[in-house]
Write a protein that holds these residues in place. Structure first.
Motif, PDB file in Angstrom:
ATOM      1  N   GLU B  41      97.116  53.750  51.261  1.00 18.88           N
ATOM      2  CA  GLU B  41      96.740  52.507  51.928  1.00 18.88           C
ATOM      3  C   GLU B  41      95.917  51.685  50.954  1.00 18.88           C
ATOM      4  O   GLU B  41      94.817  52.067  50.556  1.00 18.88           O
ATOM      5  CB  GLU B  41      95.941  52.785  53.204  1.00 18.88           C
ATOM      6  CG  GLU B  41      95.572  51.464  53.861  1.00 18.88           C
ATOM      7  CD  GLU B  41      95.164  51.604  55.314  1.00 18.88           C
ATOM      8  OE1 GLU B  41      94.942  52.747  55.762  1.00 18.88           O
ATOM      9  OE2 GLU B  41      95.064  50.564  55.989  1.00 18.88           O
ATOM     10  N   SER B  44      96.073  47.043  53.358  1.00 18.40           N
ATOM     11  CA  SER B  44      96.217  47.044  54.826  1.00 18.40           C
ATOM     12  C   SER B  44      96.817  45.760  55.378  1.00 18.40           C
ATOM     13  O   SER B  44      96.756  45.513  56.575  1.00 18.40           O
ATOM     14  CB  SER B  44      94.882  47.278  55.538  1.00 18.40           C
ATOM     15  OG  SER B  44      94.201  48.333  54.949  1.00 18.40           O
ATOM     16  N   THR B  45      97.350  44.896  54.522  1.00 14.06           N
ATOM     17  CA  THR B  45      97.932  43.648  55.026  1.00 14.06           C
ATOM     18  C   THR B  45      99.332  43.402  54.472  1.00 14.06           C
ATOM     19  O   THR B  45      99.828  42.272  54.503  1.00 14.06           O
ATOM     20  CB  THR B  45      97.039  42.441  54.684  1.00 14.06           C
ATOM     21  OG1 THR B  45      96.827  42.430  53.257  1.00 14.06           O
ATOM     22  CG2 THR B  45      95.706  42.497  55.392  1.00 14.06           C
ATOM     23  N   GLY B  46      99.964  44.445  53.933  1.00 14.72           N
ATOM     24  CA  GLY B  46     101.339  44.273  53.478  1.00 14.72           C
ATOM     25  C   GLY B  46     101.480  43.548  52.153  1.00 14.72           C
ATOM     26  O   GLY B  46     102.575  43.192  51.755  1.00 14.72           O
ATOM     27  N   GLY B  49     101.964  46.886  48.663  1.00 17.96           N
ATOM     28  CA  GLY B  49     103.127  47.766  48.557  1.00 17.96           C
ATOM     29  C   GLY B  49     102.806  49.226  48.264  1.00 17.96           C
ATOM     30  O   GLY B  49     103.715  50.040  48.134  1.00 17.96           O
ATOM     31  N   THR B  52     104.361  51.773  50.685  1.00 18.15           N
ATOM     32  CA  THR B  52     105.816  51.713  50.888  1.00 18.15           C
ATOM     33  C   THR B  52     106.423  53.091  51.128  1.00 18.15           C
ATOM     34  O   THR B  52     106.149  54.042  50.398  1.00 18.15           O
ATOM     35  CB  THR B  52     106.494  51.075  49.652  1.00 18.15           C
ATOM     36  OG1 THR B  52     105.947  49.775  49.451  1.00 18.15           O
ATOM     37  CG2 THR B  52     108.011  50.982  49.836  1.00 18.15           C
ATOM     38  N   CYS B  63     101.895  50.387  56.483  1.00 19.13           N
ATOM     39  CA  CYS B  63     100.656  49.900  57.099  1.00 19.13           C
ATOM     40  C   CYS B  63     100.935  48.758  58.065  1.00 19.13           C
ATOM     41  O   CYS B  63     100.038  48.277  58.747  1.00 19.13           O
ATOM     42  CB  CYS B  63      99.653  49.441  56.033  1.00 19.13           C
ATOM     43  SG  CYS B  63     100.026  47.833  55.328  1.00 19.13           S
TER      44      CYS B  63
END
Lengths: 291, 166
Positions: B41, B44-46, B49, B52, B63
């Motif tokens: 992690e 935490s907001t994409g 990556g 993945t 996440c």
């Protein structure tokens, strides 16, 4: 975060009933919702997971145009043959949307209902006069995408209503369209400024019959630039006319200054990018009826 | 707290039943409940990556997804690429090309690359760059990662031709 209750409706009717409850929040791809819940910006008591609903996913040709189910993932827009043939601009925008990891989760309906000022997929839908298909307890209604966005993260949906699909009229003959997005990083970035333009030219290719310009990230909502469109329609297309339309587009911008860019910069880039997008759209407009 | 629910999915080829909260994210279930700490992690907001994983062979940000949404599906994490103690040839290529420095982005990088190579065994430089746009690396400058992927793709050229003939 406190754990919300999760409901998994399998029909639109069940979803609408579940969403009527206080504290119920609709969830599709969840890529906007999960970080918002973690930050405490949204505290749902009930999560209504729409992904199990049959019949509101995928792309179809219909009598009224191209229908796109609200649960269609952004990744699916990239290689859909109906989209590629009829709305290639939508596939272009989808290809630059966030990242593969997000495109495989996020849905077109979610992108629109989250109603971010920077919602990428709103721009091609606005320039193609798309209509949002909505279902609620009192039945179905349709909302023009130009009336759908009401403020930052606010839409015209009422409590208990869900977006089920988008209806996009097939673009008219001799129409060209283009999209430009300005950001720092190619992926993931929310645009400083996003512009889409669609133009229809006369059969001799000299006049602009119809023009649509949509702006993203420069106002509380994605929106059309009506003054820019009015400058172009019915006129002989010249470089000077395009410059005037680009100038007129700035009047639709209500940008904020934030970490990513200043309001002045966004206004200036609205002018520059509208001009470029219009030039590209006119270049792409076929002079003769295709096929 | 709502009661936990049981979810069933396949992880790295094995059927898994997990009791987890309905709003628990896939990354948390993988790391904390299944002990698969390969998915990292990061943001935490994409954005980064690092988390993945492959969902039915496609890269997703774990996440940004609820574990409950993986019900009935196939998840591949970096731990599933090769048997314990061994490396997948793509991992080996990363090692040989110095494509791993701090290693935090590596599982995500390799899985994004794996998804691309499964779809397109001989990608162009542009294909590779596009496939990796959602994976950030602050160490390598990306060049060595792209070289590792290209070298692996070259090494499979003979093999994929034979597969095509069949």
């Amino acid at each position: 975060m406190a754990e919300p209750q999760m409901l998994q409706p399998s029909t639109v009717r069940e979803a609408v009933r579940a969403l009527a409850a206080r504290g119920a929040v609709a969830m599709a791809g969840a890529t906007d919702l999960i970080p918002a819940m973690r930050k405490g910006e949204i505290r749902p008591r009930i999560l209504v997971n729409l992904k199990g609903i049959a019949g509101i996913r995928g792309v179809k040709r219909t009598r009224r145009g191209i229908w796109i189910g609200a649960l269609t993932r952004v990744a699916d827009l990239l290689d859909d043959p109906v989209i590629a043939q009829n709305l290639p601009l939508l596939a272009e925008v989808a290809a630059e949307f966030a990242s593969p990891q997000i495109r495989n989760l996020a849905t077109i309906g979610g992108n629109l209902c989250n109603a971010a000022p920077s919602a990428d997929l709103a721009l091609p839908l606005l320039v193609f006069d798309a209509t949002a298909e909505v279902r609620g307890r009192s039945g179905k209604r349709e909302i023009a995408t130009s009336d759908f966005f009401r403020g930052v993260n606010r839409t015209a949906l009422r409590r208990g209503e869900i977006l089920t699909g988008l209806l996009v009229p097939r673009p008219r003959v001799r129409t060209g369209a283009a999209h430009l997005k300005l950001g720092v990083r190619k992926a993931m970035d929310l645009a400083f400024v996003g512009i889409a333009a669609a133009v229809q030219v006369s059969s001799d290719g000299k006049k602009c019959r119809r023009a649509r310009v949509a702006l993203g990230s420069v106002a509380p909502t994605p929106r059309r630039a009506a003054k820019a469109e009015a400058v172009l329609e019915g006129q002989v297309v010249t470089s000077q006319l395009i410059d005037e339309a680009a100038e007129a587009a700035v009047s639709a911008a209500r940008p904020v200054s934030d970490l990513r860019a200043s309001a002045d910069y966004r206004r200036e880039m609205t002018r520059v990018l509208t001009g470029r997008a219009l030039r590209e759209a006119f270049r792409r407009a076929p002079q003769e009826r295709p096929r | 707290m709502t009661a936990e629910t049981t979810m069933t999915f396949r992880v790295n080829g094995r059927e898994c039943q997990v009791a987890a909260g309905p709003a628990e994210r896939l990354v948390d279930v993988l790391r904390s409940r299944l002990g698969l700490t390969g998915a990292k992690e990061g943001c935490s907001t994409g954005q980064c990556g690092a988390c993945t994983v492959l969902l039915d062979g496609e890269p997703v940000a774990s996440c940004m997804m609820l574990a409950a949404d993986a019900e009935g599906r196939e998840i591949t994490t970096i731990e599933g690429l090769a048997p314990p103690g061994e490396l997948h040839p793509l991992q080996q290529a990363f090692l040989e090309h110095g494509a791993v420095q701090c290693g935090f982005c590596t599982p995500g990088m390799i899985l994004s690359a794996k998804a691309l190579l499964d779809r397109k065994p001989h990608p162009s430089d542009e294909d590779i760059a596009r496939a990796l746009v959602g994976n950030l690396c602050r160490c390598t400058g990306y060049r060595k990662i792209c070289e590792a992927i290209k070298s692996y793709a070259r090494s499979t050229r003979g093999r994929s031709k034979r597969v095509r003939k069949r």
